[in-house]
Design a protein around this motif. Structure first.
Motif, mmCIF file in Angstrom:
data_model
loop_
_atom_site.group_PDB
_atom_site.id
_atom_site.type_symbol
_atom_site.label_atom_id
_atom_site.label_comp_id
_atom_site.label_asym_id
_atom_site.label_seq_id
_atom_site.Cartn_x
_atom_site.Cartn_y
_atom_site.Cartn_z
ATOM 1 N N ARG A 33 0.737 -1.196 -0.054
ATOM 2 C CA ARG A 33 -0.017 0.310 0.022
ATOM 3 C C ARG A 33 0.881 1.222 -0.003
ATOM 4 N NH1 ARG A 33 -5.502 -0.741 1.020
ATOM 5 N NH2 ARG A 33 -5.736 1.154 1.420
ATOM 6 N N ILE A 34 2.021 1.342 0.481
ATOM 7 C CA ILE A 34 2.737 2.300 0.808
ATOM 8 C C ILE A 34 3.769 2.520 -0.204
ATOM 9 C CG2 ILE A 34 4.496 3.611 2.173
ATOM 10 C CD1 ILE A 34 3.324 2.603 4.750
ATOM 11 N N GLY A 36 4.074 0.249 -3.251
ATOM 12 C CA GLY A 36 3.603 -0.194 -4.601
ATOM 13 C C GLY A 36 3.977 -1.513 -4.814
ATOM 14 N N ILE A 37 3.258 -2.193 -5.973
ATOM 15 C CA ILE A 37 3.308 -3.499 -5.932
ATOM 16 C C ILE A 37 4.761 -4.078 -6.480
ATOM 17 C CG2 ILE A 37 2.694 -3.343 -8.381
ATOM 18 C CD1 ILE A 37 1.833 -6.261 -6.161
ATOM 19 N N ASN A 38 5.533 -3.048 -7.261
ATOM 20 C CA ASN A 38 7.017 -3.723 -7.464
ATOM 21 C C ASN A 38 7.752 -3.906 -6.050
ATOM 22 O OD1 ASN A 38 6.475 -3.675 -10.308
ATOM 23 N ND2 ASN A 38 7.060 -1.555 -10.587
ATOM 24 N N ASN A 39 7.661 -2.858 -5.212
ATOM 25 C CA ASN A 39 8.372 -3.022 -4.026
ATOM 26 C C ASN A 39 8.094 -4.161 -3.180
ATOM 27 O OD1 ASN A 39 10.524 -0.801 -3.375
ATOM 28 N ND2 ASN A 39 8.956 0.361 -4.334
ATOM 29 N N SER A 40 6.649 -4.315 -3.356
ATOM 30 C CA SER A 40 5.943 -5.514 -2.645
ATOM 31 C C SER A 40 6.803 -6.794 -3.258
ATOM 32 C CB SER A 40 4.436 -5.729 -3.140
ATOM 33 O OG SER A 40 3.832 -6.642 -2.525
ATOM 34 N N GLY A 41 6.898 -6.851 -4.431
ATOM 35 C CA GLY A 41 7.551 -8.001 -5.061
ATOM 36 C C GLY A 41 9.036 -8.374 -4.544
ATOM 37 N N ILE A 42 9.658 -6.980 -4.333
ATOM 38 C CA ILE A 42 11.102 -7.267 -3.957
ATOM 39 C C ILE A 42 11.158 -7.741 -2.657
ATOM 40 C CG2 ILE A 42 13.267 -5.878 -3.318
ATOM 41 C CD1 ILE A 42 12.485 -4.249 -5.984
ATOM 42 N N PHE A 43 10.291 -7.212 -1.766
ATOM 43 C CA PHE A 43 10.148 -7.463 -0.341
ATOM 44 C C PHE A 43 9.893 -8.759 -0.238
ATOM 45 C CE2 PHE A 43 8.105 -7.820 3.730
ATOM 46 C CZ PHE A 43 8.905 -7.207 4.637
ATOM 47 N N SER A 44 8.712 -9.228 -1.009
ATOM 48 C CA SER A 44 8.435 -10.760 -0.594
ATOM 49 C C SER A 44 9.580 -11.617 -1.009
ATOM 50 C CB SER A 44 7.123 -10.888 -1.544
ATOM 51 O OG SER A 44 6.701 -12.127 -1.540
ATOM 52 N N TYR A 45 10.131 -11.490 -2.017
ATOM 53 C CA TYR A 45 11.246 -12.173 -2.416
ATOM 54 C C TYR A 45 12.298 -12.384 -1.581
ATOM 55 C CZ TYR A 45 15.149 -14.382 -5.389
ATOM 56 O OH TYR A 45 16.146 -15.224 -5.736
#
Length: 408
Positions: A33-34, A36-45
């Protein structure tokens, strides 16, 4: 007094396990939410990589420590050995990922999360001391307040700085503070052995080697779809996969708060009374299946609308992806129970063989499916992999459950 302690253990372990299980979900929501989806992908990985690090750093893990009913090794040795494995793993992982063609930003996120989890690795050995001495409630207290405070600080700092570096660093500081001022201090009241060099490092290494290898290959195989998604697809699809998989991960983690209180009991009953052991196993099997069915039904009815709401995304096209992953997570939860049983029976060599064969099959399946069906292929490969492992476990289950206590 005993019933009061058991109640205290259950309440705090449940609270601690729940917030620990859901914290990764909350972090992913915040980042999506803060940042974005691209950062979400990096964080998740990166979080997945940090989980693999944690498995390596803990080496034999807490399961061997708490099921060491014959007291082959003392608490001092377990602690010293954990410090050594954590430091070595931290250095190896930091150097290893320099070889990958990641951006500086992605590399630093991975390294920072690995540092955060290194403190969790050290805390875990103290949790083993608490649990083995029937003070599981201390584990729950530590997990509850540490994770709650980490979540609050993460939200605040990420909202202010809109940058993942600061909240992850703050998260690491909180983990370190709890390790020093709670886990270490409380353990001194239970086990006051002084730090000293032991001569049994080779022995504990050999004893826990198969447990480490099994734990490593088991966490590696679960995340095989992520590796192929990271290699062949985009950070955005990695983020979507992380969101779809997260509820399933919660299902598996929720079953852990059932398994952990029973771990020591199962070890003792296995040594003293086979009938009681089998009855306890049946009971936990039923609990696990019941929780899994409820979670699948909830995912079918409310999963996608809830995910849309909390992540502020449109995931309507991924409803059946979620259901496939939830079914796979049910097998994963059952595999965790079977893992504990095989660990207690000291059948780790067989487990290791299971996972090596499953890794080979999973790599072939995932390579084919991700290339042909993109994200859907990753989801199907996760389900098939968990099912394959479950079948391998069941093939030898009857023989293993009837084994009397022995060392492998």
């Amino acid at each position: 007094m005993k019933n009061k302690t058991l109640k205290k253990d259950f309440i705090w372990n449940t609270l601690g396990s729940l917030i620990h299980a859901f914290n990764s979900l909350f972090f992913l929501i915040i980042v999506t939410r803060i940042n974005g989806i691209n950062n979400s992908g990096i964080f998740s990985y990166a979080f997945t990589i940090s989980n693999i690090f944690l498995t390596v750093a803990t080496f034999g893990g807490r399961n061997y420590q708490i099921t060491d009913s014959k007291k082959e090794f003392n608490d001092n040795l377990y602690k010293n050995f954990r410090y050594i494995t954590t430091i070595i793993s931290l250095l190896l992982f930091t150097l290893l990922f320099l070889l990958f063609n990641y951006s500086t930003y992605k590399y630093l996120i991975i390294v920072l999360l690995i540092v955060v989890r290194s403190f969790e690795s050290i805390s875990d050995v103290y949790f083993g001391i608490f649990q083995k001495n029937n003070k599981l409630y201390l584990v729950g207290i530590s997990l509850f307040f540490k994770n709650l405070l980490s979540l609050i600080i993460f939200v605040i700092t990420d909202y202010i700085f809109k940058n993942l570096y600061v909240p992850i660093i703050c998260w690491g500081i909180i983990n370190l503070a709890f390790l020093i001022f709670f886990d270490t201090l409380k353990s001194k009241n239970i086990s006051n052995e002084k730090f000293k060099l032991e001569k049994k490092y080779k022995e504990i290494f050999n004893k826990t080697l198969y447990f480490f290898l099994f734990n490593f290959v088991s966490i590696f195989i679960i995340n095989i779809p992520r590796y192929f998604i990271d290699f062949y697809l985009s950070d955005e699809l990695q983020g979507i996969y992380g969101i779809i998989v997260m509820p399933a991960t919660m299902t598996a983690l929720l079953t852990q708060f059932i398994l952990q209180p029973y771990a020591v009991k199962l070890s003792e009953s296995n040594k003293n009374d086979t009938v009681i052991f089998k009855n306890q196993v049946k009971k936990i099997f039923m609990y696990t299946i019941f929780i899994s069915i409820i979670c699948i039904l909830l995912a079918y009815l409310f999963g996608i609308p809830v995910l849309n709401l909390i992540y502020s995304l449109n995931l309507n096209n991924y409803k059946y992806y979620l259901l496939l992953v939830m079914i796979g997570s049910s097998f994963y939860a059952l595999n965790n129970l079977l893992n504990l049983i095989y660990t207690i029976k000291r059948k780790t060599r067989y487990q290791f063989i299971i996972y090596i064969i499953s890794i080979v099959l999973s790599l072939i399946i995932t390579f084919f499916l991700v290339n042909k069906y993109s994200l859907l292929g990753g989801v199907i490969s996760y389900l098939l992999t968990m099912f394959i492992i479950f079948i391998f476990y069941i093939i030898k289950y009857r023989k293993v459950i009837n084994l009397s206590y022995h060392k492998e």
